[in-house]
Enzyme design. Structure first.
Site, PDB file in Angstrom:
ATOM      1  CD  GLU A   1      -1.369  -2.388   1.600  1.00 61.89           C
ATOM      2  OE1 GLU A   1      -0.487  -2.704   1.807  1.00 61.89           O
ATOM      3  OE2 GLU A   1      -2.581  -3.619   2.416  1.00 61.89           O
ATOM      4  CG  PHE A   2       5.442   2.831   1.364  1.00 58.18           C
ATOM      5  CD1 PHE A   2       5.189   4.307   2.530  1.00 58.18           C
ATOM      6  CD2 PHE A   2       6.468   3.137   0.910  1.00 58.18           C
ATOM      7  CE1 PHE A   2       6.485   5.507   2.932  1.00 58.18           C
ATOM      8  CE2 PHE A   2       7.363   3.945   1.115  1.00 58.18           C
ATOM      9  CZ  PHE A   2       6.871   5.021   2.057  1.00 58.18           C
TER      10      PHE A   2
ATOM     11  CD  GLU B   1      24.430  -4.936  -0.747  1.00 55.46           C
ATOM     12  OE1 GLU B   1      24.339  -4.460  -1.719  1.00 55.46           O
ATOM     13  OE2 GLU B   1      23.899  -5.750   0.060  1.00 55.46           O
TER      14      GLU B   1
ATOM     15  CG  HIS C   1      28.604  -4.714 -13.645  1.00 59.05           C
ATOM     16  ND1 HIS C   1      29.025  -3.289 -13.957  1.00 59.05           N
ATOM     17  CD2 HIS C   1      27.147  -4.261 -13.348  1.00 59.05           C
ATOM     18  CE1 HIS C   1      28.013  -2.228 -13.815  1.00 59.05           C
ATOM     19  NE2 HIS C   1      27.908  -3.480 -13.190  1.00 59.05           N
TER      20      HIS C   1
ATOM     21  CB  CYS D   1      27.622  -0.259 -10.254  1.00 61.19           C
ATOM     22  SG  CYS D   1      26.140  -1.201  -9.474  1.00 61.19           S
TER      23      CYS D   1
ATOM     24  CG  HIS E   1      22.110   5.820 -11.200  1.00 64.28           C
ATOM     25  ND1 HIS E   1      21.953   4.141 -10.670  1.00 64.28           N
ATOM     26  CD2 HIS E   1      23.332   5.285 -10.969  1.00 64.28           C
ATOM     27  CE1 HIS E   1      22.456   3.429 -10.674  1.00 64.28           C
ATOM     28  NE2 HIS E   1      23.086   4.065 -10.506  1.00 64.28           N
TER      29      HIS E   1
HETATM   30  N1  GLN Z   1      23.624  -7.065 -15.919  1.00 58.27           N
HETATM   31  C1  GLN Z   1      22.951  -6.493 -14.816  1.00 58.27           C
HETATM   32  C2  GLN Z   1      22.107  -4.831 -15.656  1.00 58.27           C
HETATM   33  O1  GLN Z   1      22.722  -4.987 -16.818  1.00 58.27           O
HETATM   34  C3  GLN Z   1      24.558  -5.517 -13.992  1.00 58.27           C
HETATM   35  C4  GLN Z   1      23.239  -4.881 -13.009  1.00 58.27           C
HETATM   36  C5  GLN Z   1      23.804  -4.463 -11.487  1.00 58.27           C
HETATM   37  O2  GLN Z   1      24.999  -4.674 -11.543  1.00 58.27           O
HETATM   38  N2  GLN Z   1      23.738  -4.032 -10.363  1.00 58.27           N
HETATM   39  O3  GLN Z   1      21.612  -4.664 -15.128  1.00 58.27           O
HETATM   40 ZN    ZN Z   2      26.258  -2.290 -12.298  1.00 60.44          ZN
END
Ligand code: GLN
Ligand code: ZN
Length: 745
Positions: A16-17, A594, A630, A632, A683
Site C-alpha cells: 500500500e505504501f 556491500e 561488473h 557498481c 541513474h
Molecule cells: N547485468 C546487470 C544489468 O545490466 C547488472 C546490474 C547491476 O550491476 N546491478 O542490469
Molecule cells: Zn551495475
C-alpha cells in the site's frame, strides 16, 4: 522483563505504501488519499506492536527515508511542502544514495559540508506522538506548522536518530564533526526535554570508532542524559569495547544490544556485569535480518546467565529487512514451518514474552516444532564441496598468456565498446511478463515475445556499431530472483517484498537447501542472440556473493559453502556457454562490497571466500573464454586488492560520478587487467555528450594503457527509456571512434 520491538516495515501487506506514494507522484492519487493510506499503515504498525510487545516505538514511519527526515528535523534543508520534500528524494538535484551499513537498504546522504549549525525544524516524531498517542489533531506533513506539545505516556517511546549516526552517515568535513555534534546536542536537548524517555537510534556506534569519536559519543550521551532518560539503540554488530565502556560511564537509562548479529556483545556483558547494575539492557535475541524462526527455548536458556542484570529483550536488527507476512505464501509446508517474516517475528517476541515471564510453553513448542526438520539436502553436492581442492579455485594459464589467446580470437578494435547487460524493461515487457506469470499467456507465446525483443536489441546494437553485444536481459525480473527460480534449493515468494530505497522494493529469494542446477538457465536466450550476429555476445550471470547478499540465506551451513554451491552451478552454466560458442561471459558481482562485514578486521576472512567463490565459477574455463565482471559503486580504494584476486580478464565499473577519479585507486596497485570505466551515469535521464565522456577516459588513460581500455556505461540500462539509450550509446560509440583515431599509434 520487558519486550521491545522496532523497525517494523512501512511497506504494507499489499505494498500500500508504494502504491499510495507512487500514485501521488503520478497524479492518480490526491495528497490526502496518499497521507490517509500512510496513516492507516502507521495505525496497523502500532496495533501489531501493541498486540505483541510491551514497549512501543513512535516516529518510525517515513514517506521516503528516515535519515532524510532527520536532516529536516535539524533544518539542513528548507522544505515547505511535499513537493519540496520529494524533490530532495527524486528530483533533478536529489540527494545521492548510499547503502545503509552492510544492508541492501539505500539511504539519502544529506550534505552537511556547508552547514555551520543546526536549528530545530520539522519534528516528525513529535507530530506522530501528539497525533497517535496524545490523540491531538495534527497534520504531520504540514512543514510550516509549529511542532505540537506532547505528553509522555508510559510504554510509548519516541524514536530519533542519534545525531552521531546522522552526522557520520552524512557528507561532512571531518574537522567539523565536533562542531556539528555540539550544535546537534543543543537542538536535541530542546527536543528531548519534552519526553520522559526516548530511544536514540545509533547503529554507527558498532563501527570501529576512533578515540576521538568515542569521546564525542560519551559527551553526547552525558549531555542528553541531563534532559531525559535515554535508551541507545544499536544493531547489526557488537559494540567495540571502548565504545561500550564509554556508554556505561554515562547516565543513559538503557542500551539495545544485538546479540544475533553481534555475538561479541555477550562477552561485553560478561565482562562489565558489575557496571551494568543501574542500566536496562535490551538484548536483541531474534534476527531482524533473516527469515528463520528462533529456537525460543535456547534463548531462554541463554538468558539465564544474565538473570542478575536488568534484562529486557527485542528483535536484533530492524524488522524492515523482512517481508510483512508468510500468510498467503504457497511455500512447502516444511519450509513454512521454519519461517517468520515481520509479523511473525512480532509473534515470536510475544511467544518469548509468555515463555520468559509466565513460563508458558505451549505456543513455544508449537512455534519450534519444525525448525530443525532437515530437507533439501543433496548428497552429491555436499560431496563435491567437501572434495574441493585449492587447484579448483585457480584458473590456468596465467592472465598474460590467456589474454594473448583471447585477443587473437576476439580481434576487437582499440577501445572496444559494450554495455553492462540489461536494456530498457519497458511497460510492455513488464506487462507481457505479468500476463505470463498469471497464466494468461502460454510459455510458447512468452518465449516468442522474448526472442522478438532480443532480436530487436541485437539489431539496434549492430546498427549503433557496438563491439561486444548483450541479449538485453528481457526475460529477467531481477538479476537474483531470475536465477533463484531456476535453481534447486532456493524458494521464491509471491509477496515477500522489502524496500531497497524510497518506494522501491524487491523480493529476496530464500536459500533453504543445497543448490543444484537442474538444467541450463540462460543458454537458450544467449545462444539465440549469438546466432543473430557475428559479433561476440556476452553470456550474463549473477555471481554467488550477489545472490547471497540479496537473498535470505540458510544458517545451518556457513555462507561460504552456500557460495561454493552457487559457484558450482554457475560453473556448469559457463561450460554450456562454451559448448554453445559463447566467447565472453560476464559474472556480475555488484554486491561484493556491500556484503563485507561492518568491522574491517573481519574483511580478510570474508573476502577470502567471496573471492574464491568467484574464482570457482570460472576456474575451469578454456583459456580463450574471456571472463568479465561488473561492479557498481565508487569506493574502490578499500577493496581493490581483494578484487584483483578474483582473476577476471575484464572488469567494468561505475566511474561517471567520480569523473573518472576512481582510477586513482588502480594507480596504487599493479593492475594488469582490461578495464571499462563507466562513462555514462545511467541513474540520470541526461544523455551524456561525447566531450563529457571523453574527459573521463582521458583521466583514466594516464593510468591504464590504451590497449586495455573498454568503453561502457556505468551499469545496466534496465531502468532507462529507449529514447535516452539510443542517443547516449550513439555518443558512446562516436567517442570510441574518435579515440581510436587519436590514439592509433
Ligand atoms: N547485468 C546487470 C544489468 O545490466 C547488472 C546490474 C547491476 O550491476 N546491478 O542490469
Ligand atoms: Zn551495475
Amino acid at each position: 522483563m520487558n519486550v521491545y520491538a522496532y523497525g517494523y516495515p512501512r511497506l504494507g501487506k499489499n505494498r500500500e505504501f508504494k502504491k499510495a506514494i507512487e500514485g501521488y507522484w503520478s497524479g492518480a492519487k490526491t495528497e490526502k488519499e496518499m497521507i490517509d493510506t500512510i496513516l492507516d499503515l502507521e495505525k496497523e504498525r502500532l496495533s501489531l506492536y501493541e498486540k505483541n510487545v510491551d514497549k512501543i516505538p513512535i516516529g518510525e514511519m517515513t514517506l521516503y527515508d528516515n535519515i532524510l527526515d532527520t536532516a529536516l528535523l535539524l533544518g539542513v534543508y528548507k522544505v515547505e511542502d511535499l513537493k519540496d520534500y520529494f524533490e530532495l528524494c527524486r528530483g533533478k538535484d536529489a540527494l545521492p544514495m548510499r547503502k545503509y551499513f552492510n544492508t541492501n537498504y539505500h539511504y539519502l546522504i544529506p550534505d552537511l559540508r556547508n552547514i555551520k549549525e543546526f536549528s530545530y525544524a520539522w519534528d516528525k516524531t513529535k507530530r506522530f506522538y501528539a497525533k497517535f498517542i496524545n490523540g491531538k489533531n495534527v497534520d504531520i506533513w504540514d512543514f510550516k506548522a509549529e511542532n505540537p506539545e506532547v505528553k509522555s505516556k508510559e510504554n510509548y517511546l519516541p524514536v530519533y536518530f542519534s545525531p552521531f549516526t546522522f552526522i557520520k552517515l552524512s557528507f561532512h568535513n571531518e574537522e567539523d564533526f565536533e562542531k556539528l555534534l555540539n550544535s546537534a546536542i543543543n537542538v536535541y536537548k530542546e527536543i528531548l526535554k519534552d519526553y520522559d524517555e526516548v530511544i536514540l537510534e545509533d547503529p554507527a556506534l558498532v563501527l570501529e570508532l576512533s578515540e576521538k569519536e568515542v569521546k564525542l559519543v560519551k559527551k553526547l550521551y552525558e549531555e542528553l542524559s541531563k534532559v531525559t532518560k535515554i535508551y541507545v539503540l544499536t544493531y547489526y554488530d557488537a559494540l567495540e569495547e571502548d565504545t561500550f565502556k564509554a556508554l556505561l560511564e554515562t547516565d543513559i537509562k538503557g542500551i539495545f544490544l544485538d546479540i544475533v548479529n553481534g555475538k561479541a556483545n555477550l562477552d561485553l556483558l560478561r565482562k562489565y556485569k558489575d557496571s551494568l547494575k543501574d542500566k536496562e539492557v535490551i538484548l536483541g535475541v531474534t534476527n531482524g535480518r533473516n527469515v528463520w524462526r528462533a529456537d525460543v527455548f535456547k534463548i531462554k536458556e541463554a538468558l539465564e546467565e544474565f538473570k542478575d542484570l536488568n534484562i529486557s529483550i527485542s528483535n536484533g536488527a530492524p524488522l524492515f529487512h523482512l517481508p510483512i507476512t508468510i500468510e498467503g505464501e504457497s511455500l512447502d509446508e516444511k519450509l513454512l514451518n521454519k519461517l517468520a517474516f515481520a509479523n511473525e517475528k512480532l509473534e515470536e517476541l510475544n511467544i518469548l514474552r509468555e515463555l520468559l515471564n509466565e513460563n508458558k510453553e505451549e505456543r513455544a513448542k508449537e512455534w519450534t516444532k519444525g525448525i530443525y526438520t532437515s530437507f533439501g539436502e543433496i548428497k552429491e553436492i555436499r560431496e563435491k564441496i567437501k572434495n574441493l581442492k585449492e587447484e579448483d579455485f585457480v584458473r590456468k594459464p596465467s592472465f598474460e598468456e590467456r589474454n594473448k589467446i583471447q585477443r587473437n580470437l576476439l580481434k576487437l578494435p582499440l577501445f572496444p565498446t559494450t554495455t553492462i547487460g540489461s536494456f530498457p524493461q519497458t511497460q510492455e515487457v513488464r506487462k507481457i511478463r505479468a500476463l505470463y506469470r498469471q497464466g494468461k499467456l502460454s510459455k510458447e507465446d512468452y518465449e516468442t515475445f522474448i526472442r522478438g525483443e532480443i532480436a530487436k536489441c541485437i539489431q539496434i546494437q549492430e546498427e549503433l556499431g557496438l563491439d561486444v553485444l548483450v541479449h538485453g536481459e528481457f526475460e529477467r525480473t531481477d538479476m537474483v530472483e531470475f536465477f533463484a527460480e531456476k535453481l534447486e534449493g532456493i524458494a521464491t515468494t509471491k509477496n515477500g517484498w522489502i524496500i531497497s530505497y524510497g518506494t522501491r522494493g524487491y523480493r529476496p529469494p530464500i536459500i533453504y537447501g543445497d543448490i543444484k542446477r537442474p538444467e541450463p538457465m540462460t543458454i537458450k536466450e544467449i545462444a539465440f542472440a549469438q546466432k543473430l550476429t557475428n559479433k561476440p555476445v556476452k553470456g550474463m550471470l549473477t555471481g554467488p556473493v550477489t545472490i547471497i547478499a540479496w537473498s535470505f540465506v540458510r544458517e545451518d551451513i556457513p555462507n561460504e559453502e552456500v557460495a561454493y554451491q552457487l559457484a558450482l552451478a554457475l560453473q556448469e552454466e559457463i561450460a554450456d556457454y562454451e559448448k554453445a560458442g559463447i566467447k565472453i561471459v560476464q559474472i556480475d558481482e555488484p554486491a561484493i562490497r556491500e556484503k563485507a562485514p561492518i568491522k574491517k578486521r573481519d574483511w580478510d576472512k570474508y573476502f577470502d571466500w567471496a573471492v574464491k567463490s568467484f574464482r570457482l565459477c570460472h576456474s575451469k574455463v578454456k583459456p580463450e573464454t574471456q571472463i568479465h565482471t561488473h561492479m557498481c559503486y565508487s569506493d574502490f580504494g578499500e577493496i581493490i586488492n581483494y578484487i584483483l584476486d578474483m582473476d577476471f580478464d575484464v572488469i567494468s565499473i561505475e566511474a561517471t560520478r567520480s569523473k573518472g577519479e576512481i582510477i586513482k585507486d588502480f594507480e596504487k596497485v599493479n593492475f594488469d587487467r582490461e578495464i571499462g570505466l563507466g562513462v555514462w551515469d545511467i541513474h540520470s535521464p541526461v544523455v551524456p555528450s561525447v566531450e563529457d565522456m571523453k574527459k573521463i577516459v582521458e583521466r583514466a588513460l594516464r593510468v591504464i594503457p590504451k590497449e586495455k581500455f573498454w568503453i561502457n556505461p556505468d551499469c545496466g540500462l534496465k531502468t532507462r527509456q529507449w529514447q535516452e539509450v539510443i542517443p547516449a550509446l550513439r555518443n558512446l560509440v562516436k567517442l570510441a571512434l574518435i579515440l581510436r583515431e587519436e590514439y592509433k599509434d
